[in-house]
Design a protein around this motif. Sequence first.
Motif, PDB file in Angstrom:
ATOM      1  N   LYS A 210      43.917  46.148  36.820  1.00  0.00           N
ATOM      2  CA  LYS A 210      43.743  44.801  36.292  1.00  0.00           C
ATOM      3  C   LYS A 210      42.798  44.863  35.119  1.00  0.00           C
ATOM      4  O   LYS A 210      42.019  45.801  34.971  1.00  0.00           O
ATOM      5  CB  LYS A 210      43.248  43.829  37.346  1.00  0.00           C
TER       6      LYS A 210
ATOM      7  N   VAL B  92      47.411  41.840  35.815  1.00  0.00           N
ATOM      8  CA  VAL B  92      47.373  42.517  37.105  1.00  0.00           C
ATOM      9  C   VAL B  92      48.672  43.274  37.304  1.00  0.00           C
ATOM     10  O   VAL B  92      49.750  42.749  37.031  1.00  0.00           O
ATOM     11  CB  VAL B  92      47.191  41.500  38.265  1.00  0.00           C
TER      12      VAL B  92
ATOM     13  N   ASP C 261      50.526  45.664  40.330  1.00  0.00           N
ATOM     14  CA  ASP C 261      50.522  46.210  41.689  1.00  0.00           C
ATOM     15  C   ASP C 261      51.965  46.552  42.014  1.00  0.00           C
ATOM     16  O   ASP C 261      52.737  45.697  42.417  1.00  0.00           O
ATOM     17  CB  ASP C 261      49.960  45.206  42.683  1.00  0.00           C
TER      18      ASP C 261
ATOM     19  N   TRP D  95      37.581  45.099  42.178  1.00  0.00           N
ATOM     20  CA  TRP D  95      37.884  43.666  42.098  1.00  0.00           C
ATOM     21  C   TRP D  95      36.626  42.864  42.330  1.00  0.00           C
ATOM     22  O   TRP D  95      35.712  43.298  43.036  1.00  0.00           O
ATOM     23  CB  TRP D  95      38.946  43.305  43.139  1.00  0.00           C
TER      24      TRP D  95
END
Length: 128
Positions: free
Chosen positions: A67, A86, A88, A121
């Motif tokens: 991110k 972001v 993932d 994060w």
Amino acid sequence: VIAVRAAFENHGMALLADTGIPRSVVQACTERSREFFSLPRGRKEQFGMPGGYPPRSYCPITYPRGKAYEVQQEAHGAIVNEWLLVRDSDKPFDARDQYYTSEEGREFFTPEGSHPEQQVWPEVVPGM
């Protein structure tokens, strides 16, 4: 695919509808995003874009997870537009595939180990 490409080329974004993603997931994502963007600017900038990417790069985040935060536009000292990119993915990285190993592929599929800071994060936004 043609319509999605046209949306990005002409508007810089696309709206996806009827994806099958549960509403609860969308709502949770929206809530976490609001919490993140309400943080003080200095805190958000701790998650800024890493250096070393070509100027044309739209995806300076690691693969398969990462991110990065960026202020896109300011006016009179106030943030007008900011992004949190972001990624993932569960798609495996295949180093033999030219899709990943071409110049553009290396730009868009930087290994996580190259920028470990992108794996951190904000603790102040639980669940993000």
